[in-house]
Design a protein around this motif. Structure first.
Motif, mmCIF file in Angstrom:
data_model
loop_
_atom_site.group_PDB
_atom_site.id
_atom_site.type_symbol
_atom_site.label_atom_id
_atom_site.label_comp_id
_atom_site.label_asym_id
_atom_site.label_seq_id
_atom_site.Cartn_x
_atom_site.Cartn_y
_atom_site.Cartn_z
ATOM 1 N N LEU A 9 15.030 68.379 23.854
ATOM 2 C CA LEU A 9 14.337 67.907 23.426
ATOM 3 C C LEU A 9 13.744 66.454 24.527
ATOM 4 C CD1 LEU A 9 12.344 65.553 22.041
ATOM 5 C CD2 LEU A 9 14.240 64.644 21.159
ATOM 6 N N VAL A 10 12.492 66.590 25.525
ATOM 7 C CA VAL A 10 13.201 66.533 26.554
ATOM 8 C C VAL A 10 12.315 64.690 26.513
ATOM 9 C CG1 VAL A 10 11.128 66.354 28.739
ATOM 10 C CG2 VAL A 10 11.375 68.130 27.494
ATOM 11 N N ARG A 11 11.550 64.364 25.915
ATOM 12 C CA ARG A 11 11.604 62.688 25.322
ATOM 13 C C ARG A 11 10.129 62.507 24.465
ATOM 14 N NH1 ARG A 11 6.441 60.733 27.721
ATOM 15 N NH2 ARG A 11 4.790 62.493 28.150
ATOM 16 N N GLU A 12 9.893 61.376 24.004
ATOM 17 C CA GLU A 12 9.073 60.750 22.967
ATOM 18 C C GLU A 12 7.898 60.148 23.193
ATOM 19 O OE1 GLU A 12 9.485 58.096 20.236
ATOM 20 O OE2 GLU A 12 9.912 59.037 18.729
ATOM 21 N N ALA A 13 6.966 61.359 23.490
ATOM 22 C CA ALA A 13 5.909 61.081 24.540
ATOM 23 C C ALA A 13 5.252 59.705 23.274
ATOM 24 C CB ALA A 13 3.954 62.203 24.398
ATOM 25 N N THR A 14 4.090 58.808 23.741
ATOM 26 C CA THR A 14 3.313 58.251 23.258
ATOM 27 C C THR A 14 1.539 58.248 23.735
ATOM 28 O OG1 THR A 14 3.260 56.726 25.296
ATOM 29 C CG2 THR A 14 5.119 56.328 23.415
ATOM 30 N N ALA A 15 0.811 58.366 22.678
ATOM 31 C CA ALA A 15 -0.753 58.221 22.585
ATOM 32 C C ALA A 15 -1.072 57.046 22.487
ATOM 33 C CB ALA A 15 -1.330 59.563 22.283
ATOM 34 N N TYR A 16 -2.534 56.684 22.692
ATOM 35 C CA TYR A 16 -3.056 55.234 23.016
ATOM 36 C C TYR A 16 -4.597 55.567 22.502
ATOM 37 C CZ TYR A 16 0.955 52.394 23.933
ATOM 38 O OH TYR A 16 2.076 52.309 24.634
ATOM 39 N N PHE A 17 -4.942 55.381 22.019
ATOM 40 C CA PHE A 17 -6.966 55.162 21.503
ATOM 41 C C PHE A 17 -7.126 54.350 23.003
ATOM 42 C CE2 PHE A 17 -5.246 54.770 16.955
ATOM 43 C CZ PHE A 17 -5.824 56.256 16.919
#
Length: 298
Positions: free
Chosen positions: A159-167
């Motif tokens: 597990l490299v990281r937890e990514a985030t996305a937005y609008f």
């Protein structure tokens, strides 16, 4: 341990790693009887029992487990010595294939591949752009970047990281439609859809956006094309934040909504433990993807 035969040590190591005489023999290019004799010889030489049969498998005894790490260290030292003798102690080369979603392949991998090439000019990386989960066990790729943890026991996953996305929306879109910040603000404005079967619409509804098909001005289930439509001003779309912030002309919208979170897994088959070039690329990808920053920011 005086006069220990290196071939016997390799027989012990490979049998311990694979858990099978037949698999170890194939890896070393030997017949199974030959390998079996070498394992028996090292046991006799050391005066201990290293393995016991469990069905068709070879299980390490407690003594075998105790000696395994020492044997690995000896094996690594012998390999390093051999490489140094030929002037190739730091040399690594060959092709390593990496499978990733189209957005990761297009936006995140190029700077990592460029940096890796500068550090290891002998390695060529084949980037496979695919939204499907590549079957590493069938060698469709050496390494895969995935958003779900693999369940196959023969794969190695980190597990490299937890990514985030937005609008986001384009600056031109915001000039036309205003700057929506809440889910309520989004009810009457256009979005870029992902599919016409309703899956993306259902996801947006579960996320708190009470939209209908009338909100979609166009569709694309290809992430790069989807993002291009957003940048063109066709509607609102979601994107990983570390991709969006390097895209000129886009504005984050719907700021009151929480980020979309998803994991980034780096996956390889167990050859990662024995193939240096795969291991080098795996670690370079882990470093490059770990904090979501592009290499030119470092």
């Amino acid at each position: 341990m005086d006069n220990l035969d290196w071939n016997q040590l390799k027989a012990f190591l490979e049998t311990a790693e694979t858990g099978s005489l037949s698999a170890a023999a194939r890896k070393l290019g030997l017949t199974q009887p030959t390998l079996s004799r070498q394992v028996a010889a090292i046991e006799q030489h050391m005066g201990v029992t290293l393995f016991e049969r469990v069905g068709k498998a070879m299980a390490l005894t407690p003594t075998g487990l105790d000696l395994l790490e020492h044997a690995r260290a000896m094996g690594a030292a012998a390999e390093a010595l051999g490489l140094a003798a030929t002037g190739r102690s730091e040399a690594v080369g060959g092709v390593v294939s990496v499978s990733a979603s189209d957005a990761v392949a297009a936006y995140l991998l190029p700077p990592i591949v460029q940096r890796l090439r500068a550090q290891e000019p002998g390695i060529a990386v084949e980037v496979i752009s695919s939204n499907a989960l590549s079957d590493l066990l069938r060698r469709e790729a050496d390494i895969a970047i995935r958003h779900v943890k693999p369940e196959q026991p023969d794969l190695i996953a980190r597990l490299v990281r937890e990514a985030t996305a937005y609008f986001y929306a384009s600056e031109g879109w915001v000039k036309t439609y205003g700057h929506p910040r809440t889910a309520q603000d989004a009810i009457q404005v256009p979005f870029v859809g992902s599919d016409r079967a309703g899956r993306y619409l259902e996801y947006l509804r579960q996320y708190g956006l009470h939209l209908s098909e009338d909100n979609f001005s166009c569709y694309s289930d290809h992430t790069v094309a989807h993002w291009a439509l957003v940048c063109q001003g066709m509607g609102i779309g979601a994107m990983m934040d570390n991709i969006a912030r390097h895209t000129p002309g886009v504005v984050r919208v719907l700021e009151d909504l929480p980020p979309v979170r998803f994991p980034i897994w780096l996956v390889s088959h167990r050859e990662l433990r024995t193939s240096r070039r795969i291991r080098v690329v795996f670690e370079a990808l882990a470093e490059g993807l770990s904090n979501g920053e592009s290499q030119d920011e470092r």
